[in-house]
Design an enzyme around this catalytic site. Structure first.
Site, mmCIF file in Angstrom:
data_model
loop_
_atom_site.group_PDB
_atom_site.id
_atom_site.type_symbol
_atom_site.label_atom_id
_atom_site.label_comp_id
_atom_site.label_asym_id
_atom_site.label_seq_id
_atom_site.Cartn_x
_atom_site.Cartn_y
_atom_site.Cartn_z
ATOM 1 N N CYS A 1 0.494 -1.914 -0.178
ATOM 2 C CA CYS A 1 -0.056 -0.091 -0.322
ATOM 3 C C CYS A 1 0.716 1.335 -0.372
ATOM 4 C CB CYS A 1 -0.611 0.439 0.941
ATOM 5 S SG CYS A 1 -2.279 -1.398 1.129
HETATM 6 N N1 GLN Z 1 -2.996 -5.039 5.739
HETATM 7 C C1 GLN Z 1 -3.474 -3.975 4.936
HETATM 8 C C2 GLN Z 1 -4.585 -4.695 3.692
HETATM 9 O O1 GLN Z 1 -4.327 -5.834 3.449
HETATM 10 C C3 GLN Z 1 -3.020 -3.461 4.525
HETATM 11 C C4 GLN Z 1 -1.974 -4.240 3.230
HETATM 12 C C5 GLN Z 1 -0.618 -3.308 2.156
HETATM 13 O O2 GLN Z 1 -0.037 -2.113 3.469
HETATM 14 N N2 GLN Z 1 -0.103 -3.272 1.290
HETATM 15 O O3 GLN Z 1 -5.691 -3.983 3.336
#
Ligand code: GLN
Length: 278
Positions: free
Chosen positions: A2
């Site tokens: 993300c």
């Molecule tokens: N674990 C969170 C999700 O699945 C954030 C994932 C991330 O930071 N890529 O939305």
């Protein structure tokens, strides 16, 4: 992984902020430069929250499809202006649902929240964190406890949505005070308590109330661009402005126009358990 970005400053175009710079948040969705811990693209949806002249009202837009497939980003969102914006592009953690309600930013009252990272075994870990917070609240003389059912209020079955349920309770002025007197304390309490149960958790959290930005840095990248006029926190700089400051790991950040403060995440006795002396 993300990627996320927060802005506070003079009224700016919501869509333009998502597209700003040669390495915009939208570009970071398909060509991120600093993905730590795996993952290559952020194609599992995106979202943006914005505050108008009245910071008590936060509005949002989310889509579980890749940001580059949504024409609203170029055709609608640029027409909106806001004094604060929080945007996020998502790479779903393996095993977590890809759906609109799992896309950050998550909103509550006048707050918005994004999480870049992962909490391993989040169901059991965050249940244990909830229990710690409950014990701490009870011992602090608070009558309203962190009921176990509280976690069921999560908007989606993801670590991020459950983290937001815990954090927003700490930010809630209607909850008897005592556990968190300000957003930095709330972030510290939550992040250190999660790390107590899951030391390998990755916890880059970003929140705003429309007037300032607060963030935790735990494992993933974060940079700041702060002037007297505006403040931006971003997973990656969107351009080559020399004023960007890469921030170190394991920090808590408070940013607003004319102010950037960065302090260590860990203080002795800062988890809910430790602060009780148990
Ligand atoms: N674990 C969170 C999700 O699945 C954030 C994932 C991330 O930071 N890529 O939305």
């Amino acid at each position: 992984m993300c990627r996320h970005l927060g802005y506070v400053g003079p009224p700016a175009s919501v869509g333009e902020l998502l597209l700003r710079g040669p390495h915009s948040l939208r570009t970071q969705s398909w060509a991120p430069r600093d993905m730590r811990g795996g993952g290559t693209i952020n194609a599992d949806g995106f979202g943006v929250a914005w505050w108008g002249p009245d910071p008590a009202t936060v509005t949002g837009y989310r889509n579980p499809d890749p940001i580059w497939t949504d024409p609203a980003v170029e055709e609608v969102l640029p027409q909106l202006t806001a004094q604060a914006v929080l945007g996020s592009v998502r790479s779903a953690t393996v095993g977590m649902p890809v759906q609109r309600s799992a896309c950050a930013p998550f909103r509550w009252k006048h707050w918005a929240f994004s999480h870049n990272g992962v909490v391993p075994q989040w169901r059991s870990v965050l249940t244990a964190v909830l229990s710690d917070l409950d014990v701490a609240a009870t011992r602090a003389g608070m009558t309203r406890r962190y009921e176990t059912s509280h976690l069921l209020e999560a908007e989606a079955l993801t670590d991020s949505a459950a983290l937001w349920v815990l954090l927003r309770r700490l930010l809630d002025p209607d909850t008897p005070a005592g556990l968190a007197e300000n957003p930095v304390t709330a972030l510290r309490l939550l992040v250190t308590t999660v790390l107590h149960h899951a030391p390998e958790a990755r916890l880059n959290l970003l929140i705003s109330d429309g007037g300032a930005l607060w963030a935790s840095i735990c494992y993933h990248s974060l940079s700041a661009l702060v002037t007297d006029e505006f403040a931006i926190l971003s997973s990656e700089p969107y351009d080559d402005d020399p004023r960007w400051q890469p921030l170190p790991d394991r920090m808590l950040v408070h940013a607003e126009p004319g102010r950037l403060s960065v302090e260590p995440l860990e203080l002795a006795g800062s988890t809910a358990t430790e602060s009780l002396g148990s």
